[in-house]
Design a protein around this motif. Sequence first.
Motif, short mmCIF file in Angstrom:
data_model
loop_
_atom_site.label_atom_id
_atom_site.label_comp_id
_atom_site.label_asym_id
_atom_site.label_seq_id
_atom_site.Cartn_x
_atom_site.Cartn_y
_atom_site.Cartn_z
N GLU A 339 0.66 1.62 75.87
CA GLU A 339 0.52 2.21 77.20
C GLU A 339 1.71 1.79 78.05
OE1 GLU A 339 -2.40 2.18 81.14
OE2 GLU A 339 -2.84 0.85 79.45
N ARG A 340 2.26 2.75 78.78
CA ARG A 340 3.42 2.49 79.63
C ARG A 340 2.92 1.92 80.97
NH1 ARG A 340 4.37 7.68 77.48
NH2 ARG A 340 4.01 8.67 79.52
N ILE A 341 2.62 0.62 80.94
CA ILE A 341 1.95 0.02 82.10
C ILE A 341 2.82 0.02 83.34
CG2 ILE A 341 0.40 -1.40 80.70
CD1 ILE A 341 2.24 -3.79 81.26
N TRP A 342 4.14 0.08 83.18
CA TRP A 342 5.02 0.12 84.35
C TRP A 342 4.83 1.43 85.15
CZ3 TRP A 342 6.55 -0.23 79.27
CH2 TRP A 342 7.01 0.96 78.67
N ARG A 413 2.26 -8.15 76.94
CA ARG A 413 1.84 -8.62 75.63
C ARG A 413 0.54 -7.93 75.18
NH1 ARG A 413 4.04 -13.07 73.23
NH2 ARG A 413 5.66 -14.18 74.40
N ASP A 414 -0.29 -7.55 76.13
CA ASP A 414 -1.56 -6.92 75.76
C ASP A 414 -1.36 -5.52 75.19
OD1 ASP A 414 -2.92 -9.15 76.66
OD2 ASP A 414 -3.19 -8.34 78.69
N VAL A 415 -0.27 -4.87 75.57
CA VAL A 415 -0.04 -3.50 75.10
C VAL A 415 1.10 -3.42 74.08
CG1 VAL A 415 -0.94 -2.46 77.20
CG2 VAL A 415 1.50 -2.98 77.05
N TYR A 416 1.79 -4.53 73.84
CA TYR A 416 2.89 -4.55 72.87
C TYR A 416 2.36 -4.29 71.46
CZ TYR A 416 6.55 -6.58 69.89
OH TYR A 416 7.50 -6.79 68.93
#
Length: 488
Positions: A339-342, A413-416
């Motif tokens: 997910e592109r959290i940015w 780290r959670d979405v890596y």
Amino acid sequence: MSNGGPRPDEIAPDTTPVEPEVLNTVAEGLDGGSPEGRKHVIVVGAGLAGLVAAYELKRRGHRVTVLEAQNRLGGRIYTLRSPFAPGLYAEAGGMRIPRAHDLTLRYCELFGLPMRPFVMGNPRGLVDLGGLRMTKADADAHPDRLPFDLAQHERGQTADALWETAIGSLRAMVEHEGPAAWDHIVREYDEYSLYEFLKAKGWSRGAIEYFTVVNFLEADMHNSLVEILREDLGGAYVDMQEIAGGMDALPNAFYPSLADDIRFGTNVFAIDQDDNGVTVHAKTEANRFSYTGDYAVITVPFSVLRTIETLTPFSTGKQRAIRQLNYHASTKIVFQVRERIWEREDGIFGGATVTELPIRRMNYPTPDATTRRGVLLASYTWGQDALQWGAMDEETRLEEALDDVERIHPGIRDVYEVGASHAWYSDRWARGAFAMFAPGQQTELQADIVRPEGRIHFAGEHCSLYHAWIQGALESGIRAAQAIHTAG
């Protein structure tokens, strides 16, 4: 001031912009006739300089043999598709094309390559310095909040405003005089590094730090000022484009016309020539071969050419240029995330973030409505920063880059999911990301860099004044092909 090198009237002229005859090659082919008819040309290297030289020579009826040490095309155009999910990729090398680089865009148009905007400046990109985290827009609106010790007269100004004050007269000169202005600029400023120029302009230490950090130039402070000016005044960062689906589409577009002429896995180790032709000695994992032609075009970087034996020695000037031309290090570290959290948390859609952390610069991918996944350019470094990352094994690079990105984007780290990296100084076939003049090197070396040696011609971004850009590779490849095509 340095001594030696060519006299001013021997300095190779600046070639901004590309001359009409070079541009016309895309549609019309090489200009003029070939007095000696069909020639056999050995091309060393299947990066874009070698590909365009071979392509244009073959279009005019010449026979070409392209020797490429790797199992892929493109050289420093290197699109990473593994280990990423289907449809995702990252650019280890060249990743953008300025609108001003018309030669590059004409080849993209020739091959029908789909283009899309590459977001450079984004006001929602982040500035993470001195424990502060703010958007680029906020940093520009409140520059005094940034942790730089500026002189009184420098305070309250953005880094770009300070820079424009320093170079405004040069910009006006280029706009008024066009390419002719560069003769003056080179003669006046070629001996300056960026740092020396800013000091001469009376900038404080804090202002120099401010400008170079937020503009990703700290690693370039002691390289040639003219390199920085050429990009800025030439519009290199205005209206950027990228090839949708990956930059490797451009080198791959040359392949159908050259498929039978390319020898992959062929490592050149020696070159010889006489009055009648050129012989290139090469080896594969299975055997050794010699290829003889009427002419050769050598497109490998000078950092690699140093390892190739020249059985008939080059001129003293060429040998000096090969030894001394400065090559810049660059390392990229990329993350695939689910997910592109940015985008969700910070509203960042493309653009970049600057930080004093070791990753130094992040570039965000072009938004993609078809998937939530994305590939983040987690670290893009040059010079000493890049060499430090390059000294690590890939596992360590990824782990330390994750630590840095987590400080800026908590939760990464959670979405890596997976990562990759490429250090160009450690790349056997590149030994550097691109040519970058040290102060004085354009005056001292450029004429010898581009000069042919008998029947051997040279091409690559290092043989153009568009260092580090696709445009330089294409321009130099066309020039070498044109010279051979019309040779008598």
